[in-house]
Design an enzyme around this catalytic site. Structure first.
Site, PDB file in Angstrom:
ATOM      1  N   TYR A  59      60.923   7.814   9.729  1.00  0.00           N
ATOM      2  CA  TYR A  59      59.601   8.422   9.527  1.00  0.00           C
ATOM      3  C   TYR A  59      59.440   9.686  10.361  1.00  0.00           C
ATOM      4  CZ  TYR A  59      57.863   5.149   6.190  1.00  0.00           C
ATOM      5  OH  TYR A  59      57.689   4.463   5.017  1.00  0.00           O
ATOM      6  N   ASP A  96      52.406  12.840   2.049  1.00  0.00           N
ATOM      7  CA  ASP A  96      52.183  14.115   2.750  1.00  0.00           C
ATOM      8  C   ASP A  96      50.754  14.590   2.502  1.00  0.00           C
ATOM      9  OD1 ASP A  96      51.962  15.983   0.447  1.00  0.00           O
ATOM     10  OD2 ASP A  96      54.052  15.474   0.074  1.00  0.00           O
ATOM     11  N   HIS A 111      49.380   5.573  -1.629  1.00  0.00           N
ATOM     12  CA  HIS A 111      50.437   4.955  -0.816  1.00  0.00           C
ATOM     13  C   HIS A 111      50.303   5.272   0.668  1.00  0.00           C
ATOM     14  CE1 HIS A 111      53.177   4.606  -4.629  1.00  0.00           C
ATOM     15  NE2 HIS A 111      52.175   3.759  -4.612  1.00  0.00           N
ATOM     16  N   CYS A 119      48.030   0.111  13.975  1.00  0.00           N
ATOM     17  CA  CYS A 119      48.419  -1.016  14.823  1.00  0.00           C
ATOM     18  C   CYS A 119      48.602  -2.267  13.974  1.00  0.00           C
ATOM     19  CB  CYS A 119      47.334  -1.253  15.876  1.00  0.00           C
ATOM     20  SG  CYS A 119      47.617  -2.742  16.847  1.00  0.00           S
ATOM     21  N   CYS A 142      49.841   0.935  20.297  1.00  0.00           N
ATOM     22  CA  CYS A 142      48.404   1.087  20.037  1.00  0.00           C
ATOM     23  C   CYS A 142      47.648   1.467  21.312  1.00  0.00           C
ATOM     24  CB  CYS A 142      47.868  -0.229  19.490  1.00  0.00           C
ATOM     25  SG  CYS A 142      46.098  -0.245  19.241  1.00  0.00           S
ATOM     26  N   CYS A 145      45.106  -1.843  21.954  1.00  0.00           N
ATOM     27  CA  CYS A 145      45.550  -3.168  22.408  1.00  0.00           C
ATOM     28  C   CYS A 145      47.007  -3.202  22.869  1.00  0.00           C
ATOM     29  CB  CYS A 145      45.318  -4.199  21.302  1.00  0.00           C
ATOM     30  SG  CYS A 145      46.485  -4.073  19.939  1.00  0.00           S
ATOM     31  N   ASP A 212      62.430  15.848 -16.293  1.00  0.00           N
ATOM     32  CA  ASP A 212      63.106  14.964 -17.227  1.00  0.00           C
ATOM     33  C   ASP A 212      62.118  14.005 -17.893  1.00  0.00           C
ATOM     34  OD1 ASP A 212      65.376  14.010 -18.390  1.00  0.00           O
ATOM     35  OD2 ASP A 212      66.460  13.890 -16.478  1.00  0.00           O
TER      36      ASP A 212
HETATM   37  N1  LIG Z   1      56.197  13.887  -0.573  1.00  0.00           N
HETATM   38  C1  LIG Z   1      55.998  12.581  -0.342  1.00  0.00           C
HETATM   39  O1  LIG Z   1      54.988  12.185   0.219  1.00  0.00           O
HETATM   40  C2  LIG Z   1      57.037  11.588  -0.808  1.00  0.00           C
HETATM   41  C3  LIG Z   1      58.381  11.945  -0.856  1.00  0.00           C
HETATM   42  C4  LIG Z   1      59.305  10.974  -1.272  1.00  0.00           C
HETATM   43  C5  LIG Z   1      58.885   9.712  -1.652  1.00  0.00           C
HETATM   44  N2  LIG Z   1      57.554   9.404  -1.600  1.00  0.00           N
HETATM   45  C6  LIG Z   1      57.157   8.025  -2.017  1.00  0.00           C
HETATM   46  O2  LIG Z   1      58.137   7.567  -2.906  1.00  0.00           O
HETATM   47  C7  LIG Z   1      57.673   6.832  -3.991  1.00  0.00           C
HETATM   48  C8  LIG Z   1      58.473   7.351  -5.177  1.00  0.00           C
HETATM   49  O3  LIG Z   1      57.807   7.532  -6.380  1.00  0.00           O
HETATM   50  P1  LIG Z   1      57.597   8.967  -7.084  1.00  0.00           P
HETATM   51  O4  LIG Z   1      57.474   8.698  -8.555  1.00  0.00           O
HETATM   52  O5  LIG Z   1      56.508   9.674  -6.382  1.00  0.00           O
HETATM   53  O6  LIG Z   1      58.898   9.816  -6.813  1.00  0.00           O
HETATM   54  P2  LIG Z   1      60.386   9.632  -7.291  1.00  0.00           P
HETATM   55  O7  LIG Z   1      61.254  10.141  -6.188  1.00  0.00           O
HETATM   56  O8  LIG Z   1      60.638   8.288  -7.837  1.00  0.00           O
HETATM   57  O9  LIG Z   1      60.501  10.624  -8.550  1.00  0.00           O
HETATM   58  C9  LIG Z   1      60.375  11.996  -8.455  1.00  0.00           C
HETATM   59  C10 LIG Z   1      60.170  12.519  -9.865  1.00  0.00           C
HETATM   60  O10 LIG Z   1      59.881  13.887  -9.782  1.00  0.00           O
HETATM   61  C11 LIG Z   1      60.651  14.587 -10.722  1.00  0.00           C
HETATM   62  N3  LIG Z   1      60.841  15.915 -10.143  1.00  0.00           N
HETATM   63  C12 LIG Z   1      61.633  16.280  -9.115  1.00  0.00           C
HETATM   64  N4  LIG Z   1      61.467  17.566  -8.812  1.00  0.00           N
HETATM   65  C13 LIG Z   1      60.525  18.039  -9.676  1.00  0.00           C
HETATM   66  C14 LIG Z   1      59.910  19.306  -9.856  1.00  0.00           C
HETATM   67  N5  LIG Z   1      60.222  20.364  -9.087  1.00  0.00           N
HETATM   68  N6  LIG Z   1      58.990  19.433 -10.846  1.00  0.00           N
HETATM   69  C15 LIG Z   1      58.665  18.372 -11.641  1.00  0.00           C
HETATM   70  N7  LIG Z   1      59.205  17.157 -11.486  1.00  0.00           N
HETATM   71  C16 LIG Z   1      60.121  16.996 -10.526  1.00  0.00           C
HETATM   72  C17 LIG Z   1      61.922  13.793 -10.912  1.00  0.00           C
HETATM   73  O11 LIG Z   1      62.495  14.043 -12.193  1.00  0.00           O
HETATM   74  C18 LIG Z   1      61.384  12.360 -10.786  1.00  0.00           C
HETATM   75  O12 LIG Z   1      60.962  11.869 -12.033  1.00  0.00           O
HETATM   76  C19 LIG Z   1      56.213   7.080  -3.999  1.00  0.00           C
HETATM   77  O13 LIG Z   1      55.628   5.858  -3.849  1.00  0.00           O
HETATM   78  C20 LIG Z   1      55.895   7.932  -2.766  1.00  0.00           C
HETATM   79  O14 LIG Z   1      54.959   7.278  -1.940  1.00  0.00           O
HETATM   80  C21 LIG Z   1      56.634  10.314  -1.178  1.00  0.00           C
HETATM   81 ZN   LIG Z   2      45.910  -2.463  18.408  1.00  0.00          ZN
END
Ligand SMILES: NC(=O)c1ccc[n+]([C@@H]2O[C@H](COP(=O)([O-])OP(=O)(O)OC[C@H]3O[C@@H](n4cnc5c(N)ncnc54)[C@H](O)[C@@H]3O)[C@@H](O)[C@H]2O)c1
Ligand SMILES: [Zn+2]
Length: 238
Positions: A59, A96, A111, A119, A142, A145, A212
């Site tokens: 993280y 993000d 999410h 905590c 935390c 606590c 895609d």
């Molecule tokens: N930026 C973030 O906060 C972040 C990053 C990675 C994963 N996650 C977490 O991962 C989980 C994954 O699920 P998801 O469906 O969000 O992501 P995923 O990684 O499963 O899928 C990403 C999708 O985006 C498409 N893609 C990639 N680049 C692209 C672009 N430039 N333009 C258009 N489409 C594009 C891909 O084809 C794919 O279908 C989520 O629950 C999320 O919380 C979050």
């Molecule tokens: Zn606490």
């Protein structure tokens, strides 16, 4: 291209692909890997129970990338459209804060948010800043606590907050135009949202923006293939 006015309810479901052009790796892309770990083996309660230090290190790596990233033209387009007076709500799977930093006001994080730690005992939340990132080498504790904190995100196998989920469903049920952008549409329950919205309102217009085809592609009004940071500004002529 599409008819909309200030009373049109526009909802956007965004996923990791939306932030990819900002330099934030998706989970399912090659550059999503960290030290050869599969994210689905790190973003789980059992991974945290087994090895909280390694989960926090991952993280920390991700937060560092996010804090140094900027909103891309796709984030900026949604903010501009909202500033023009359109009713636009963003339901994001992203942890993000790039939608907010672009200027969007109505953002729901399904999410969780990576900038917060929570905590595990008392539930107290606090901001996880760059300063903290540099000080903490193992596990944040935390302030209230002293217990262990975890990232304030929803992991694989965990339920979404029921109030947040209900708010999203209420919004989907009043939506006229739905954008599904940069998501693989395989993570539930969000993957079900387009189907629910269409069941409620068969005349809804759904536009998918992705590199895609995905499992929802066959129910959408139109799929706009390509990078969302290019296709979305073009869609709105911004
Ligand atoms: N930026 C973030 O906060 C972040 C990053 C990675 C994963 N996650 C977490 O991962 C989980 C994954 O699920 P998801 O469906 O969000 O992501 P995923 O990684 O499963 O899928 C990403 C999708 O985006 C498409 N893609 C990639 N680049 C692209 C672009 N430039 N333009 C258009 N489409 C594009 C891909 O084809 C794919 O279908 C989520 O629950 C999320 O919380 C979050
Ligand atoms: Zn606490």
């Amino acid at each position: 291209m599409i008819d909309y006015n200030k009373s049109t309810k526009i909802t956007v479901i965004s996923g990791a692909g939306f932030s990819k052009a900002s330099g934030i790796p998706t989970f399912r892309g090659k550059n999503g890997l960290w030290k050869n770990y599969d994210p689905s083996e790190l973003a789980t309660p059992s991974a945290f129970a087994r090895d909280p230090i390694v989960v926090w290190q991952w993280y920390k790596w991700r937060l560092n990338i996010i804090l140094n990233a900027d909103p891309n033209p796709a984030h900026l387009t949604l903010a501009k459209v909202e500033q023009q007076g359109l009713d636009i709500a963003i339901l994001t799977q992203n942890v993000d804060d790039l939608h907010e930093r672009a200027g969007s006001q109505n953002v729901t994080h399904l999410h969780g948010e990576i900038r917060q730690a929570r905590c595990v005992s008392c539930g107290e939340k606090f901001s996880w800043t760059l300063d903290l990132l540099n000080i903490i080498n193992d596990i944040p504790k935390c302030n209230n606590c002293g217990s262990v904190c975890r990232p304030d995100v929803v992991w694989f196998g965990e339920c979404l907050d029921s109030n947040i989920l209900q708010g999203c469903i209420d919004r989907l049920f009043m939506t006229d135009i739905l954008f599904v952008a940069g998501t693989s549409a395989v993570v539930y329950p969000v993957a079900e949202f387009p189907f629910l919205a269409q069941l409620q309102n068969p005349s809804i217009k759904i536009f998918e923006f992705n590199l895609d085809y995905t499992p929802i592609s066959n129910i959408v009004t139109e799929i706009i293939l390509g990078s969302v940071e290019k296709t979305l500004p073009k869609f709105f002529s911004i």
